[in-house]
Design a protein around this motif. Structure first.
Motif, PDB file in Angstrom:
ATOM      1  N   SER A  24      98.754 112.242  33.944  1.00 21.75           N
ATOM      2  CA  SER A  24      98.785 113.128  35.107  1.00 21.75           C
ATOM      3  C   SER A  24     100.015 112.920  35.983  1.00 21.75           C
ATOM      4  O   SER A  24     100.384 113.777  36.755  1.00 21.75           O
ATOM      5  CB  SER A  24      97.506 112.940  35.934  1.00 21.75           C
ATOM      6  OG  SER A  24      97.373 111.575  36.263  1.00 21.75           O
ATOM      7  N   LEU A  25     100.671 111.772  35.835  1.00 20.37           N
ATOM      8  CA  LEU A  25     101.849 111.555  36.685  1.00 20.37           C
ATOM      9  C   LEU A  25     103.153 111.893  35.971  1.00 20.37           C
ATOM     10  O   LEU A  25     104.221 111.672  36.493  1.00 20.37           O
ATOM     11  CB  LEU A  25     101.888 110.099  37.160  1.00 20.37           C
ATOM     12  CG  LEU A  25     100.804 109.752  38.165  1.00 20.37           C
ATOM     13  CD1 LEU A  25     100.877 108.298  38.543  1.00 20.37           C
ATOM     14  CD2 LEU A  25     100.927 110.624  39.399  1.00 20.37           C
ATOM     15  N   HIS A  26     103.035 112.390  34.760  1.00 17.72           N
ATOM     16  CA  HIS A  26     104.248 112.687  34.013  1.00 17.72           C
ATOM     17  C   HIS A  26     104.843 114.005  34.493  1.00 17.72           C
ATOM     18  O   HIS A  26     104.278 115.052  34.276  1.00 17.72           O
ATOM     19  CB  HIS A  26     103.923 112.782  32.530  1.00 17.72           C
ATOM     20  CG  HIS A  26     105.152 112.859  31.686  1.00 17.72           C
ATOM     21  ND1 HIS A  26     105.745 111.758  31.163  1.00 17.72           N
ATOM     22  CD2 HIS A  26     105.919 113.900  31.323  1.00 17.72           C
ATOM     23  CE1 HIS A  26     106.830 112.115  30.487  1.00 17.72           C
ATOM     24  NE2 HIS A  26     106.951 113.418  30.572  1.00 17.72           N
ATOM     25  N   ARG A  27     105.983 113.929  35.140  1.00 18.00           N
ATOM     26  CA  ARG A  27     106.499 115.154  35.754  1.00 18.00           C
ATOM     27  C   ARG A  27     107.951 115.432  35.414  1.00 18.00           C
ATOM     28  O   ARG A  27     108.598 116.233  36.060  1.00 18.00           O
ATOM     29  CB  ARG A  27     106.323 115.077  37.272  1.00 18.00           C
ATOM     30  CG  ARG A  27     104.876 115.027  37.714  1.00 18.00           C
ATOM     31  CD  ARG A  27     104.768 115.034  39.213  1.00 18.00           C
ATOM     32  NE  ARG A  27     105.378 116.187  39.803  1.00 18.00           N
ATOM     33  CZ  ARG A  27     106.309 116.140  40.737  1.00 18.00           C
ATOM     34  NH1 ARG A  27     106.742 115.007  41.179  1.00 18.00           N
ATOM     35  NH2 ARG A  27     106.826 117.238  41.235  1.00 18.00           N
ATOM     36  N   GLN A  28     108.489 114.746  34.411  1.00 19.47           N
ATOM     37  CA  GLN A  28     109.913 114.903  34.166  1.00 19.47           C
ATOM     38  C   GLN A  28     110.312 116.361  33.917  1.00 19.47           C
ATOM     39  O   GLN A  28     111.297 116.847  34.463  1.00 19.47           O
ATOM     40  CB  GLN A  28     110.351 114.044  32.975  1.00 19.47           C
ATOM     41  CG  GLN A  28     111.868 113.996  32.865  1.00 19.47           C
ATOM     42  CD  GLN A  28     112.345 113.126  31.704  1.00 19.47           C
ATOM     43  OE1 GLN A  28     111.575 112.786  30.821  1.00 19.47           O
ATOM     44  NE2 GLN A  28     113.602 112.766  31.718  1.00 19.47           N
ATOM     45  N   GLY A  29     109.496 117.045  33.096  1.00 21.01           N
ATOM     46  CA  GLY A  29     109.803 118.435  32.811  1.00 21.01           C
ATOM     47  C   GLY A  29     109.836 119.276  34.069  1.00 21.01           C
ATOM     48  O   GLY A  29     110.753 120.068  34.291  1.00 21.01           O
ATOM     49  N   GLN A  41     101.262 120.402  29.375  1.00 20.13           N
ATOM     50  CA  GLN A  41     102.467 120.187  30.172  1.00 20.13           C
ATOM     51  C   GLN A  41     103.304 119.053  29.572  1.00 20.13           C
ATOM     52  O   GLN A  41     104.529 119.151  29.474  1.00 20.13           O
ATOM     53  CB  GLN A  41     102.027 119.878  31.601  1.00 20.13           C
ATOM     54  CG  GLN A  41     103.076 119.306  32.488  1.00 20.13           C
ATOM     55  CD  GLN A  41     102.485 118.215  33.370  1.00 20.13           C
ATOM     56  OE1 GLN A  41     101.263 118.135  33.543  1.00 20.13           O
ATOM     57  NE2 GLN A  41     103.334 117.367  33.911  1.00 20.13           N
ATOM     58  N   VAL A  42     102.637 118.001  29.117  1.00 21.68           N
ATOM     59  CA  VAL A  42     103.342 116.860  28.529  1.00 21.68           C
ATOM     60  C   VAL A  42     103.881 117.215  27.146  1.00 21.68           C
ATOM     61  O   VAL A  42     105.012 116.898  26.790  1.00 21.68           O
ATOM     62  CB  VAL A  42     102.400 115.644  28.463  1.00 21.68           C
ATOM     63  CG1 VAL A  42     103.040 114.510  27.702  1.00 21.68           C
ATOM     64  CG2 VAL A  42     102.036 115.206  29.865  1.00 21.68           C
ATOM     65  N   MET A  43     103.064 117.932  26.392  1.00 22.88           N
ATOM     66  CA  MET A  43     103.483 118.358  25.058  1.00 22.88           C
ATOM     67  C   MET A  43     104.771 119.161  25.130  1.00 22.88           C
ATOM     68  O   MET A  43     105.703 118.940  24.370  1.00 22.88           O
ATOM     69  CB  MET A  43     102.373 119.236  24.477  1.00 22.88           C
ATOM     70  CG  MET A  43     102.602 119.617  23.063  1.00 22.88           C
ATOM     71  SD  MET A  43     102.334 118.167  22.053  1.00 22.88           S
ATOM     72  CE  MET A  43     101.977 118.947  20.529  1.00 22.88           C
ATOM     73  N   TYR A  44     104.834 120.092  26.076  1.00 23.53           N
ATOM     74  CA  TYR A  44     106.007 120.956  26.159  1.00 23.53           C
ATOM     75  C   TYR A  44     107.199 120.214  26.748  1.00 23.53           C
ATOM     76  O   TYR A  44     108.343 120.550  26.458  1.00 23.53           O
ATOM     77  CB  TYR A  44     105.661 122.255  26.890  1.00 23.53           C
ATOM     78  CG  TYR A  44     104.850 123.131  25.993  1.00 23.53           C
ATOM     79  CD1 TYR A  44     105.464 124.016  25.116  1.00 23.53           C
ATOM     80  CD2 TYR A  44     103.464 122.999  25.907  1.00 23.53           C
ATOM     81  CE1 TYR A  44     104.733 124.765  24.214  1.00 23.53           C
ATOM     82  CE2 TYR A  44     102.716 123.740  25.007  1.00 23.53           C
ATOM     83  CZ  TYR A  44     103.361 124.630  24.168  1.00 23.53           C
ATOM     84  OH  TYR A  44     102.653 125.365  23.267  1.00 23.53           O
ATOM     85  N   THR A  45     106.916 119.220  27.555  1.00 23.56           N
ATOM     86  CA  THR A  45     108.024 118.384  28.014  1.00 23.56           C
ATOM     87  C   THR A  45     108.647 117.661  26.823  1.00 23.56           C
ATOM     88  O   THR A  45     109.862 117.701  26.627  1.00 23.56           O
ATOM     89  CB  THR A  45     107.524 117.333  29.031  1.00 23.56           C
ATOM     90  OG1 THR A  45     106.785 117.993  30.041  1.00 23.56           O
ATOM     91  CG2 THR A  45     108.681 116.593  29.665  1.00 23.56           C
ATOM     92  N   PHE A  46     107.818 117.043  26.002  1.00 30.08           N
ATOM     93  CA  PHE A  46     108.343 116.327  24.836  1.00 30.08           C
ATOM     94  C   PHE A  46     109.065 117.295  23.895  1.00 30.08           C
ATOM     95  O   PHE A  46     110.085 116.963  23.308  1.00 30.08           O
ATOM     96  CB  PHE A  46     107.212 115.617  24.082  1.00 30.08           C
ATOM     97  CG  PHE A  46     106.564 114.510  24.859  1.00 30.08           C
ATOM     98  CD1 PHE A  46     107.081 114.109  26.082  1.00 30.08           C
ATOM     99  CD2 PHE A  46     105.446 113.854  24.371  1.00 30.08           C
ATOM    100  CE1 PHE A  46     106.484 113.098  26.812  1.00 30.08           C
ATOM    101  CE2 PHE A  46     104.855 112.819  25.085  1.00 30.08           C
ATOM    102  CZ  PHE A  46     105.367 112.453  26.309  1.00 30.08           C
ATOM    103  N   GLY A  47     108.489 118.487  23.773  1.00 30.92           N
ATOM    104  CA  GLY A  47     109.118 119.486  22.915  1.00 30.92           C
ATOM    105  C   GLY A  47     110.512 119.838  23.397  1.00 30.92           C
ATOM    106  O   GLY A  47     111.446 119.965  22.613  1.00 30.92           O
ATOM    107  N   ALA A  48     110.655 119.974  24.707  1.00 30.01           N
ATOM    108  CA  ALA A  48     111.949 120.355  25.267  1.00 30.01           C
ATOM    109  C   ALA A  48     112.960 119.216  25.167  1.00 30.01           C
ATOM    110  O   ALA A  48     114.138 119.442  24.930  1.00 30.01           O
ATOM    111  CB  ALA A  48     111.785 120.776  26.724  1.00 30.01           C
ATOM    112  N   TYR A  49     112.501 117.983  25.368  1.00 34.19           N
ATOM    113  CA  TYR A  49     113.421 116.853  25.371  1.00 34.19           C
ATOM    114  C   TYR A  49     113.608 116.271  23.976  1.00 34.19           C
ATOM    115  O   TYR A  49     114.559 115.537  23.741  1.00 34.19           O
ATOM    116  CB  TYR A  49     112.916 115.751  26.313  1.00 34.19           C
ATOM    117  CG  TYR A  49     112.991 116.136  27.777  1.00 34.19           C
ATOM    118  CD1 TYR A  49     112.104 117.055  28.301  1.00 34.19           C
ATOM    119  CD2 TYR A  49     113.956 115.593  28.611  1.00 34.19           C
ATOM    120  CE1 TYR A  49     112.171 117.431  29.621  1.00 34.19           C
ATOM    121  CE2 TYR A  49     114.023 115.968  29.943  1.00 34.19           C
ATOM    122  CZ  TYR A  49     113.119 116.882  30.441  1.00 34.19           C
ATOM    123  OH  TYR A  49     113.188 117.260  31.742  1.00 34.19           O
TER     124      TYR A  49
END
Lengths: 392, 480
Positions: A14-19, B38-46
């Protein structure tokens, strides 16, 4: 189990906000790019003709990720069909080739290479905020201050204590239902004191005075689509801006050739007329409308007149005189001259107005779409801040 | 997935593991991690769970996430080439979807472990990239976000231009200090082996043409670099006269990350084809309920759906592997006679292919006429404002695919002169192979390069059959 080769786990992300954070930075860059390109965007067709659409797409060039790459429009590409596709089968429309018209077909466009814009989506409100950041109401007179400020009441908050008359029945009921649910009972279980919710207000100091824009335009034969489009862009932002300062902004359209008459917005921007030009007619009409409907003590009046400057020379003296009268009644008066022709010339009317030395009067010349924004900035230039904060 | 489903998933994963191994797959340990969208798409982008921050990743993330939110596309899974490998599962996946994904992932990891192109990839890149991220973050604190972003913008603009084909850290052999400058002309007089120098032109980076003899009166300038250099990023990081040490460090980090990703770019079709081939085999061997079988069929059909405007790597790769297996299982009499194929060697053959080929050779060696027709592959181009099919001939289609896959579809550019015109300017040369560069993009990229090099940068290329040199001199870009 240390020897397990396949492990499944689920953690708290829940704290992962890098994107999100980098997206914010991207958004910031989009805003920067928009700010740099305001002059172009102010007259962007997709905005002016957006008809109240909330989100518009604006082209942004600086946010592409450049690298060495092949020309995407050159050569062939591979695809696969459902079976039995023949040579000559059409897959669909292609995007325009390089070099063809870019965004907006106005003068100057079309010679820029490339059509690969990154399009950012912005709301018109966001754009307006950026544009208006540099604008202010010019020359507000002290005498109007008392009129402009008047506290208005808005119910914005809900509290547990308040006046019985302001009881928020809906919220109170909901609260009661929630409480009984929490206590494990179904349905309503009477209303207790702690369930009561009251609407509470805040006082806003907003100017109550109204403003009126007198949009005047020369519709003689020499005013073409380009000229009308420029006027339209200008009035679009002018009205929008005034709405942020005044609760109520009315706009009156006055079209004129040698005679002037009040018209609807649609007629104003679309109907072409012919004939000569007599600007004094418009000013007379404006004065007449002000005297009949908009007493200067109650209204902030903003007459603005667009023309191509081809006025009957004999009429100029009268124009200057009427304009001075308009100035007495108005907050600010503007005259904009649109010359789409490439050569520069000073019109007789412009020359006549040069002599007017009133700080409330602004004269601008617009030769291309990009000059609408500077014109807006000149007309709504920030002057000495008026004590008391007039803008709500 | 609910905790109960998660437990069930773990149990059935053991079954999948058993089937996969019995089929011959050989993979690293895998850590499956269930993550929210949200995390999945972050990893996908990075491309990595932890990577440095840059707005372009934010842009990619936003686009992918929006497509997901509007239900336009969906990433079921993401797998990281590492030992142990990491696989991320989308929280919203159903149990069956996760089973398919797990089967798919195991084949991917087998491919990472066994394909020759991945031999040199760092298997601890997850940690390395996390360290890079920390270091770049520290630079942001020290030198300011704007300064770091400027370097990153420029570095990312040229990140494709690395050299994945040679040992990444090999140095040019030191030049013998006391030898005079050699030229083929005077060499011929003194040295019995001097004619060997002429063969240099066939080395990577050579011109392939007979060298013109230069007039002897001209003073010879030491060539720098001595031979055209392919690794632009490393060249800039080492030779730029203006960069600060930390800026060089950023460039070399980006380079290392790019070298890690390169084999994945080279084997997209094979890797996806391999994973799709095995997820179908594994799912067939699993005991599925009717509803599950239907759901799987639906999902699989979505994955291998052909696209009119591009090649679906899942479909093409799958069909190629299946075709190879068939042809080696049941060779024609001619193939038996001429190539000595025994028949029944299909499975062994595809394992060999997955070990030795890349997309390029995969297509070149194994795409057949029958397959091009079965998949209805064609070439299309712009005709009168429409995309129109212009070619169906299978060899033309195959050759086109091969050409587009060459160098991963990235223009091949070398550093030709680091002291161009004797003024320390930079001259790059694009090895033109049929496609012109996107001029606007090239000029903008030169602007970024100028920021790294500090002196005018030139790029020699061919545009519409004519030699052109693009220049950025610090103020304006030009293509005279």
């Amino acid at each position: 189990m240390a020897d397990r080769l396949l492990v499944v786990s689920r953690e708290d992300w829940s704290l992962h906000r890098q994107g999100e954070l980098d997206q914010q930075r991207h958004q910031e860059k989009v805003r920067e790019a928009i700010r740099e390109n305001l002059a172009e965007l102010v007259s962007e067709e997709s905005i002016i003709l957006s008809d109240g659409r909330k989100v518009v797409k604006v082209p942004i060039r600086s946010l592409e990720e450049y690298r060495f790459r092949f020309d995407p429009y050159q050569g062939e590409h591979a695809g696969s069909g459902p079976g039995g596709t023949e040579v000559g089968h059409i897959l669909g429309p292609a995007r325009p080739d390089r070099g063809e018209a870019g965004p907006g077909a106005g003068p100057g466009a079309g010679d820029q290479p490339g059509v690969d814009y990154y399009e950012a989506e912005v709301t018109v409100d966001e754009l307006a905020e950026l544009i208006f950041a540099d604008l202010g109401l010019p020359n507000l007179q002290q005498k109007r201050r008392a009129h402009l400020e008047n506290p208005s009441v808005e119910f914005t908050d809900v509290r547990k204590q308040g006046l019985q008359a302001n009881l928020d029945k809906r919220r109170t009921l909901l609260e009661a239902l929630r409480r009984s649910a929490r206590q494990g009972r179904r349905g309503l279980d009477g209303i207790r004191r702690e369930d009561l919710r009251y609407k509470t207000w805040e006082e806003h100091h907003r100017p109550i005075a109204s403003a009126v824009v007198l949009a005047m335009m020369d519709t003689s034969g020499s005013m073409g689509t380009f000229e009308k489009y420029i006027a339209r862009s200008f009035y679009f932002w002018m009205v929008r801006f005034l709405r942020t300062c005044y609760r109520d902004v009315q706009i009156v359209f006055i079209a004129h050739d040698t005679r002037a008459r009040e018209v609807t917005e649609e007629e104003f921007f679309t109907k072409g007329e012919s004939g000569g030009t007599k600007c004094s007619a418009a000013y007379e009409k404006a004065l007449e409308i002000i005297d009949q409907r908009f007493p200067p003590a109650e209204y902030n009046i903003y007459p603005f007149h667009f023309s191509d400057g081809d006025n009957f020379p004999s009429d100029n003296v009268r124009c200057v005189k009427l304009l001075s009268e308009l100035l007495e009644r108005s907050s600010a008066v503007g005259y904009g001259e649109i010359t789409s022709s490439r050569y520069y010339r000073e019109s007789t009317l412009m020359a006549a107005f040069e002599r007017l030395q009133d700080p409330r009067f602004t004269c601008v010349q617009i030769r291309s779409k990009e000059e609408v924004y500077p014109a807006l900035k000149r007309f709504f230039r920030r002057t000495e801040p008026v004590p008391g904060g007039l803008v709500g | 997935m609910t905790p109960a489903e998660l437990a069930l998933f773990e149990r059935r994963l053991e079954e999948i593991d058993r089937i996969a191994r019995s089929l011959g797959l050989d993979y690293y340990p895998v850590r499956f991690e269930v993550v929210p969208a949200q995390v999945m798409y972050t990893f996908g982008a990075y491309g990595m769970p932890r990577r440095f921050s840059h707005w372009s990743f934010g842009k990619a993330y936003h686009r992918m996430k929006t497509e997901y939110d509007f239900n336009l596309s969906r990433i079921y899974e993401l797998v990281i080439n590492a030992n142990p490998a990491y696989a991320f599962l989308l929280e919203g996946n159903s149990l069956l979807q996760n089973l398919v994904v797990a089967a798919h992932v195991l084949a991917h990891v087998d491919f990472f472990k066994n394909n020759a192109r991945f031999r040199r990839t760092a298997r601890d890149m997850v940690e390395t990239m996390a360290v890079h991220a920390e270091r770049i973050r520290a630079y942001e604190f020290k030198y300011g976000r704007e300064a770091v972003e400027r370097v990153l913008d420029a570095a990312l603009a040229i990140q494709d231009q690395v050299d994945p084909y040679t040992d990444p850290w090999a140095r040019e052999p030191e030049e013998e200090p006391n030898l005079p400058e050699r030229s083929p002309a005077d060499g011929a007089a003194q040295d019995p082996y001097a004619d060997l120098w002429a063969l240099d032109r066939w080395l990577p980076g050579g011109t392939g043409e007979e060298r013109q003899e230069s007039p002897p009166a001209q003073p010879t300038r030491r060539a720098f670099p001595r031979r055209p250099v392919k690794d632009l990023v490393r060249f800039i990081a080492e030779a730029s006269p203006i960069l600060e040490p930390w800026e060089r460090d950023v460039l070399l980090m980006i380079r290392q990350e790019m070298l890690y990703f390169w084999p994945q770019l080279e084997t997209k079709i094979m890797n996806e084809g391999w994973a799709t081939y095995f997820h179908t085999r594994i799912m067939r061997a699993l005991d599925l309920s009717d509803a599950e079988a239907l759901e799987f069929a639906q999902m699989h059909a979505g994955v291998i759906q052909p696209s009119p405007h591009q090649i679906n790597p899942y479909l093409l790769g799958l069909k190629l592997f299946e075709s190879i297996e068939r042809r080696w299982d049941h060779p024609t009499p001619e193939e038996r006679e001429r190539w000595g194929r025994q028949g029944g060697e299909g499975r062994a053959k595809i394992f060999e292919v997955r070990e030795t080929e890349t997309d390029l050779s995969f297509i070149r060696n194994y795409l057949t006429k029958e397959l091009v027709e079965e998949l209805d592959l064609y070439l299309y181009a712009q005709v009168d404002g429409h995309w129109q099919v212009v070619e169906k001939d299978w060899e033309r289609v195959r050759d086109h695919l091969v050409q587009r896959l060459t160098h991963c579809g990235i223009p091949y550019i070398v550093v030709e002169d680091g002291d161009y015109r004797g003024r320390g300017e930079l001259l790059l040369r694009h090895r033109h192979e049929g496609w012109d560069l996107d001029r606007r993009y090239a000029l903008k990229t030169l602007e970024h390069l100028y920021r790294l090099w500090g002196k005018p940068v030139h790029l020699a290329t061919v545009e519409q059959g004519r030699e052109r040199v693009y220049v950025f001199d610090g103020e304006s870009a030009a293509s005279p």
